[in-house]
Design a protein around this motif. Structure first.
Motif, short mmCIF file in Angstrom:
data_model
loop_
_atom_site.label_atom_id
_atom_site.label_comp_id
_atom_site.label_asym_id
_atom_site.label_seq_id
_atom_site.Cartn_x
_atom_site.Cartn_y
_atom_site.Cartn_z
N GLU A 59 -6.46 1.80 -4.02
CA GLU A 59 -7.70 1.74 -4.65
C GLU A 59 -8.90 1.59 -3.52
N GLY A 60 -9.96 1.78 -3.79
CA GLY A 60 -11.20 1.49 -2.83
C GLY A 60 -12.41 0.90 -3.43
N LEU A 61 -12.95 -0.10 -2.95
CA LEU A 61 -14.08 -1.01 -3.26
C LEU A 61 -14.58 -1.72 -2.16
N LYS A 62 -15.69 -2.15 -2.56
CA LYS A 62 -16.54 -2.67 -1.38
C LYS A 62 -17.11 -4.33 -1.53
N ALA A 63 -17.30 -4.97 -0.49
CA ALA A 63 -18.09 -6.17 -0.62
C ALA A 63 -19.51 -5.98 0.11
N TYR A 64 -20.32 -6.49 -0.60
CA TYR A 64 -21.90 -6.45 0.06
C TYR A 64 -22.38 -7.74 0.66
N ARG A 65 -23.02 -7.91 1.56
CA ARG A 65 -24.00 -8.86 1.87
C ARG A 65 -25.18 -8.92 1.21
N ARG A 82 -7.90 0.44 -13.17
CA ARG A 82 -7.66 1.64 -12.65
C ARG A 82 -6.19 1.78 -11.98
N MET A 83 -6.16 0.54 -11.11
CA MET A 83 -4.78 0.58 -10.43
C MET A 83 -3.62 0.44 -11.37
N GLN A 84 -3.83 -0.29 -12.49
CA GLN A 84 -2.83 -0.53 -13.31
C GLN A 84 -2.51 0.87 -14.16
N ASN A 85 -3.42 1.73 -14.35
CA ASN A 85 -3.26 3.21 -14.88
C ASN A 85 -2.47 3.84 -13.75
N SER A 86 -2.90 3.85 -12.87
CA SER A 86 -1.97 4.62 -11.68
C SER A 86 -0.79 4.12 -11.51
N CYS A 87 -0.46 2.88 -11.71
CA CYS A 87 1.05 2.28 -11.60
C CYS A 87 1.80 2.91 -12.93
N LEU A 124 -18.25 -3.84 3.80
CA LEU A 124 -17.03 -4.15 4.21
C LEU A 124 -15.91 -3.40 2.89
N TYR A 125 -15.37 -2.40 3.49
CA TYR A 125 -14.60 -1.56 2.59
C TYR A 125 -13.23 -2.22 2.16
N ILE A 126 -12.71 -2.32 1.21
CA ILE A 126 -11.60 -3.18 0.67
C ILE A 126 -10.46 -2.07 0.14
N ARG A 127 -9.23 -1.93 0.73
CA ARG A 127 -8.25 -1.06 0.48
C ARG A 127 -7.16 -1.82 -0.01
N PRO A 128 -6.96 -1.94 -1.37
CA PRO A 128 -5.62 -2.27 -1.99
C PRO A 128 -4.79 -1.23 -2.16
N PHE A 129 -3.42 -1.50 -1.87
CA PHE A 129 -2.48 -0.31 -2.05
C PHE A 129 -1.11 -0.95 -2.69
N MET A 130 -0.43 -0.19 -3.09
CA MET A 130 1.08 -0.45 -3.59
C MET A 130 1.92 0.70 -3.31
N ILE A 131 3.22 0.38 -2.53
CA ILE A 131 4.07 1.38 -2.28
C ILE A 131 5.42 0.81 -2.68
N GLY A 132 6.33 1.80 -3.10
CA GLY A 132 7.77 1.54 -3.19
C GLY A 132 8.50 1.34 -2.16
N THR A 133 9.54 0.39 -2.24
CA THR A 133 10.29 0.08 -1.11
C THR A 133 11.41 -0.17 -1.51
N GLY A 134 12.57 -0.33 -0.56
CA GLY A 134 13.79 -0.61 -0.81
C GLY A 134 14.66 0.50 -0.49
N HIS A 135 15.98 0.53 -0.73
CA HIS A 135 16.98 1.51 -0.28
C HIS A 135 17.22 2.45 -1.71
N THR A 136 16.56 3.52 -1.71
CA THR A 136 16.53 4.67 -2.87
C THR A 136 16.72 5.90 -2.31
N VAL A 137 17.64 6.76 -2.45
CA VAL A 137 17.62 8.09 -1.98
C VAL A 137 17.50 9.06 -3.12
N GLY A 138 18.03 8.48 -4.54
CA GLY A 138 17.80 9.49 -5.50
C GLY A 138 16.37 9.44 -6.11
N VAL A 139 15.98 10.29 -6.67
CA VAL A 139 14.56 10.36 -7.36
C VAL A 139 14.51 9.58 -8.53
#
Length: 275
Positions: A59-65, A82-87, A124-139
């Motif tokens: 995601e991308g959002l901002k903080a303002y002074r 929106r991030m939930q929808n992407s997930c 101030l740009y804010i970058r939340p992100f999520m990544i899949g991790t762990g040992h997985t070779v299969g799709v």
């Protein structure tokens, strides 16, 4: 806390390390409590699904002074949803909305000296992100996930700020119908790199994507949604299942209709019909 000694008015859109980031781990079917960290590196398995199969979103959002010196966020709940929808689209666990907002607030507060002063044009740009991790070779979906947020002060995404810029249409497709175009996943952006490079080499700020099926209708710009205002003061923006639902766009649609009293149309925008 005093602001950093930074040339706020000449910031670009480039990474710089700030004080702290936020990290939370999903394992054994649940999220941990999350915490702030000073480490800006992540150690993951070489077999992580985010590296091989693109199971990641952001995601991308901002903080303002404000003029009074306070710090405000712009609709973080909408970014969380929106991030939930992407997930959902790529089979990753949702981050609860309240957890998302709390994490954003934590990391902004920990880096408040990097929030630019009011009137500089920087944010101030804010970058939340999520990544899949762990040992997985299969799709298949990952066994573990990392939800992380980092922040950095930025200027305008396009050089020249609010000055007019030129765009060119591209023959490339960013996303196909019934694909991942409406999700904020990395693969969509990887698919845009070549088209953007060619546009810049020709002297344009970015390219405009047409619909993948007919190449006759405007969908979006590489880095933003598209809208136009007709000579009759109608706010027009494309409607397509392969367009990322822009929080800024829907905010502008609300302002146009509810505050400015304009007619708003979300519909096909045929490029040959533009004056």
């Amino acid at each position: 806390m005093p602001e950093k000694n930074i040339d706020w008015k000449n910031l670009g859109f480039d990474y710089q390390k700030t004080n702290k980031s936020y990290i939370s781990i999903y394992k054994d079917g649940k999220w941990d409590d999350g915490q702030l960290t000073e480490d800006n590196f992540i150690k993951i398995s070489e077999a992580s699904t985010s590296l091989h199969y693109g199971q990641q979103c952001f995601e991308g959002l901002k903080a303002y002074r404000t003029k009074e010196g306070d710090i405000q966020l712009f609709r973080p709940d909408e970014n969380a949803k929106r991030m939930q929808n992407s997930c959902d689209k790529i089979l990753m666990p949702r981050v609860p909305v309240d957890k998302f907002i709390d994490a954003v607030k934590q990391v902004v507060k920990a880096n408040e000296e990097f929030v630019p002063p009011h009137g500089t044009g920087a944010t101030l740009y804010i970058r939340p992100f999520m990544i899949g991790t762990g040992h997985t070779v299969g799709v298949k979906p990952a066994p573990e996930y990392i939800f992380r947020i980092f922040v950095l002060p930025v200027g305008s995404y396009f050089k020249g700020g609010l000055s007019p810029v030129n765009f060119v249409t591209t023959e490339y497709d960013r996303a196909a119908p019934n694909g991942t175009g409406a999700a904020k996943v990395g693969g969509n952006y990887a698919a845009s790199l070549e088209a953007h490079k060619e546009a810049v080499e020709k002297g344009y700020a970015d390219c405009i994507y047409l619909d993948a099926k007919t190449h006759t209708k405007i969908e979006e710009v590489g880095a933003a949604n598209f809208f136009g205002i007709t000579k009759d003061d109608v706010f027009v923006t494309p409607k397509s299942p392969s367009i990322l639902p822009s929080i800024t766009k829907y905010s502008l649609m609300y302002i146009a209709e509810k505050i400015l009293g304009m007619k708003v149309e979300e519909r096909d925008v045929v490029i040959d019909q533009l004056d």
